[in-house]
Design an enzyme around this catalytic site. Structure first.
Site, PDB file in Angstrom:
ATOM      1  N   SER A  49      30.742  23.072   7.964  1.00  0.00           N
ATOM      2  CA  SER A  49      29.262  23.339   8.092  1.00  0.00           C
ATOM      3  C   SER A  49      28.930  22.714   9.391  1.00  0.00           C
ATOM      4  O   SER A  49      29.514  21.557   9.787  1.00  0.00           O
ATOM      5  CB  SER A  49      28.514  22.743   6.848  1.00  0.00           C
ATOM      6  OG  SER A  49      27.145  22.820   7.182  1.00  0.00           O
ATOM      7  N   TYR A  74      26.748  15.617   2.175  1.00  0.00           N
ATOM      8  CA  TYR A  74      27.104  16.969   2.704  1.00  0.00           C
ATOM      9  C   TYR A  74      27.530  16.808   4.248  1.00  0.00           C
ATOM     10  O   TYR A  74      28.776  17.137   4.613  1.00  0.00           O
ATOM     11  CB  TYR A  74      25.984  18.024   2.774  1.00  0.00           C
ATOM     12  CG  TYR A  74      26.627  19.499   3.081  1.00  0.00           C
ATOM     13  CD1 TYR A  74      27.773  20.013   2.144  1.00  0.00           C
ATOM     14  CD2 TYR A  74      26.123  20.067   4.125  1.00  0.00           C
ATOM     15  CE1 TYR A  74      27.831  21.310   2.162  1.00  0.00           C
ATOM     16  CE2 TYR A  74      26.538  21.247   4.352  1.00  0.00           C
ATOM     17  CZ  TYR A  74      27.603  21.995   3.562  1.00  0.00           C
ATOM     18  OH  TYR A  74      28.029  23.228   3.652  1.00  0.00           O
TER      19      TYR A  74
END
Length: 249
Positions: A150, A163
């Site tokens: 990501s 994350y």
């Protein structure tokens, strides 16, 4: 005319994944489903993991070939029993790791248990599965590994510390694996994915994306397919941005 036919045949050959086996880690959300669909259309047989509806801590291993799909077994995430079933799998050519866990919480609000569970999903499971499957690829002296990351690993995203940290670690693992596995003709790459719209996204968020749209599951699946084919045969150790130009390096 003959030249045109030859060119068309060349393109088809490069995208032909018949006789290839793809293992997708988490194939039961929008991106995973699109990856399975696209790779199946390219002729590949697909093994994939998905969450069990009965238990949040279990995965289901499934198999898809042409129009057929069936479950192989259900496994608990907290032990390694789900790894045993693939020991009899004699061929895996392409690995696509699409697993992710997000908390959406600030660092002060993340409990130690949430931190451990997130790292377990984002890093530990891919690590264990790779250890199990890579000997097959080494014997074949050919393969492709794609870890989907990501842009949060670059810019911190929306502030989800777990994350962002785990995706950064995943990208570093890619680089090290590409060096280790290169002599076996195994390519390791990553896809750094930008925003996929959800209920929190608003039209004003588009101003930061040069292409003026959010990423779609098809965008990600297409990039994964490219990295899996001979057309990307000299690409390894790279993290390719699939973000519409938002993250400019």
């Amino acid at each position: 005319m003959n030249k045109c036919k030859k060119r068309e045949g060349y393109q088809m050959l490069q995208l032909d994944l018949r006789d290839k086996v793809v293992f997708v880690f988490d194939g039961e959300h929008a991106v995973g489903e699109e990856i399975i669909k696209l790779f199946s259309e390219a002729g590949a047989k697909v093994l994939f993991l998905g969450k069990s509806n009965l238990d949040e801590d279990s995965l289901v291993l499934k198999y898809k070939e042409d129009a057929s799909s069936f479950e192989v077994g259900s496994f608990n995430l907290k032990d390694n029993s789900f790894l045993k079933v693939i020991q009899d799998q004699i061929q895996v050519d392409i690995i696509i790791n699409n697993m992710e866990a997000m908390t959406g919480k600030d660092v002060m609000d993340i409990s130690p248990e949430e931190w451990e569970n997130g790292l377990f999903t984002n890093l530990h499971i891919p690590f264990q599965l790779l250890k199990m499957i890579l000997p097959l690829m080494k014997n074949q002296e050919e393969g492709a590994v794609i870890n989907i990351s990501s842009t949060s690993a670059i810019d911190g995203g929306d502030g989800d510390v777990l994350y962002a940290a785990s995706k950064s670690a995943l990208e570093s693992m890619n680089k090290a694996l590409s060096r280790e596995l290169g002599p076996y003709n195994i390519r390791v790459n990553g896809l750094s994915v930008g925003s996929i719209p959800n209920d929190k996204d608003v039209e004003s968020d588009l101003h930061s994306i040069p292409l003026n749209r959010f990423a779609t599951p098809t965008d990600i699946a297409n990039a994964a397919l490219f990295l899996s084919t001979p057309m990307a045969g000299y690409i390894s150790g790279q993290t390719i941005l699939v973000d519409g130009g938002k993250t400019l390096l």
